[in-house]
Design a protein around this motif. Sequence first.
Motif, PDB file in Angstrom:
ATOM      1  N   ARG A 111     111.783  -0.680  44.354  1.00 29.38           N
ATOM      2  CA  ARG A 111     111.148  -0.415  45.639  1.00 29.38           C
ATOM      3  C   ARG A 111     111.810   0.799  46.271  1.00 29.38           C
ATOM      4  N   VAL A 112     111.013   1.819  46.506  1.00 26.93           N
ATOM      5  CA  VAL A 112     111.512   3.064  47.087  1.00 26.93           C
ATOM      6  C   VAL A 112     111.139   3.073  48.561  1.00 26.93           C
ATOM      7  N   ASN A 113     112.140   3.135  49.422  1.00 25.85           N
ATOM      8  CA  ASN A 113     111.909   3.045  50.859  1.00 25.85           C
ATOM      9  C   ASN A 113     111.774   4.417  51.515  1.00 25.85           C
ATOM     10  N   CYS A 114     111.019   4.424  52.607  1.00 24.96           N
ATOM     11  CA  CYS A 114     110.834   5.657  53.378  1.00 24.96           C
ATOM     12  C   CYS A 114     110.700   5.284  54.852  1.00 24.96           C
ATOM     13  N   THR A 115     111.492   5.913  55.695  1.00 20.74           N
ATOM     14  CA  THR A 115     111.339   5.737  57.129  1.00 20.74           C
ATOM     15  C   THR A 115     111.019   7.090  57.748  1.00 20.74           C
ATOM     16  N   TYR A 116     110.233   7.055  58.808  1.00 22.40           N
ATOM     17  CA  TYR A 116     109.786   8.326  59.381  1.00 22.40           C
ATOM     18  C   TYR A 116     109.673   8.222  60.894  1.00 22.40           C
ATOM     19  N   SER A 117     109.655   9.385  61.498  1.00 27.81           N
ATOM     20  CA  SER A 117     109.460   9.482  62.940  1.00 27.81           C
ATOM     21  C   SER A 117     108.581  10.689  63.207  1.00 27.81           C
ATOM     22  N   THR A 118     107.382  10.458  63.738  1.00 26.34           N
ATOM     23  CA  THR A 118     106.464  11.553  64.031  1.00 26.34           C
ATOM     24  C   THR A 118     105.789  11.286  65.371  1.00 26.34           C
ATOM     25  N   SER A 119     105.169  12.330  65.914  1.00 27.77           N
ATOM     26  CA  SER A 119     104.488  12.181  67.197  1.00 27.77           C
ATOM     27  C   SER A 119     103.002  11.912  67.029  1.00 27.77           C
ATOM     28  N   GLY A 120     102.440  12.342  65.887  1.00 29.49           N
ATOM     29  CA  GLY A 120     101.001  12.175  65.667  1.00 29.49           C
ATOM     30  C   GLY A 120     100.704  11.717  64.247  1.00 29.49           C
TER      31      GLY A 120
END
Lengths: 113, 114
Positions: A19-28
């Motif tokens: 399982r490859v994890n990804c976290t993100y933070s975006t405005s749109g």
Amino acid sequence: GQGVEQPDNLMSVEGTFARVNCTYSTSGFNGLSWYQQREGHAPVFLSYVVLDGLKDSGHFSTFLSRSNGYSYLLLTELQIKDSASYLCAVRDRGASNTDKVVFGTGTRLQVSP
Amino acid sequence: DTTVKQNPRYKLARVGKPVNLICSQTMNHDTMYWYQKKPNQAPKLLLFYYDKILNREADTFEKFQSSRPNNSFCSLYIGSAGLEYSAMYLCASSRLGQDSYEQYFGPGTRLTVL
């Protein structure tokens, strides 16, 4: 601020899963894609998700939780040839209604016998 | 033909000299992107064309130029190369539409600035 984070490395065993994890933070937020990249080759598209939940594409499945800014790519019945880097890319829609794509650094998956 | 082509594959440039990289696709994609990729770093979006509209990232605005004379071609131009420009440059294209956010990547141009 905006960003996409992935672990650098992941190791697993042939026949099992990873399982490859990804976290993100975006405005749109306007969707998230997963790419596979082998050494010396261009990234190859695997999956795109924009709605919450699990999307099953057979050997690859992807999960998205927009409220948590989190996705994962699940590889089942691993084969040695699945050893590659897996990149997470988030589409961020701007004021001009065009999408900017932000990539993570990629997770290098190593599948051992 | 679903390939994105890039020329040249390898480019050697001198500090202070211009560099012009070429990308082409015949899939009639409306959007073409240029990324810079350095070792152990994420591909960094430099700019993209949506149809004839150029969008450049704020932090690379002055360093890179681009042109798209027609739907199939897109160039990346560096007016005066510096050592920090040494990297792999990836071109990608995509088509706007339902579930069509797949980006097709070219093989890249490896630029070395000396």
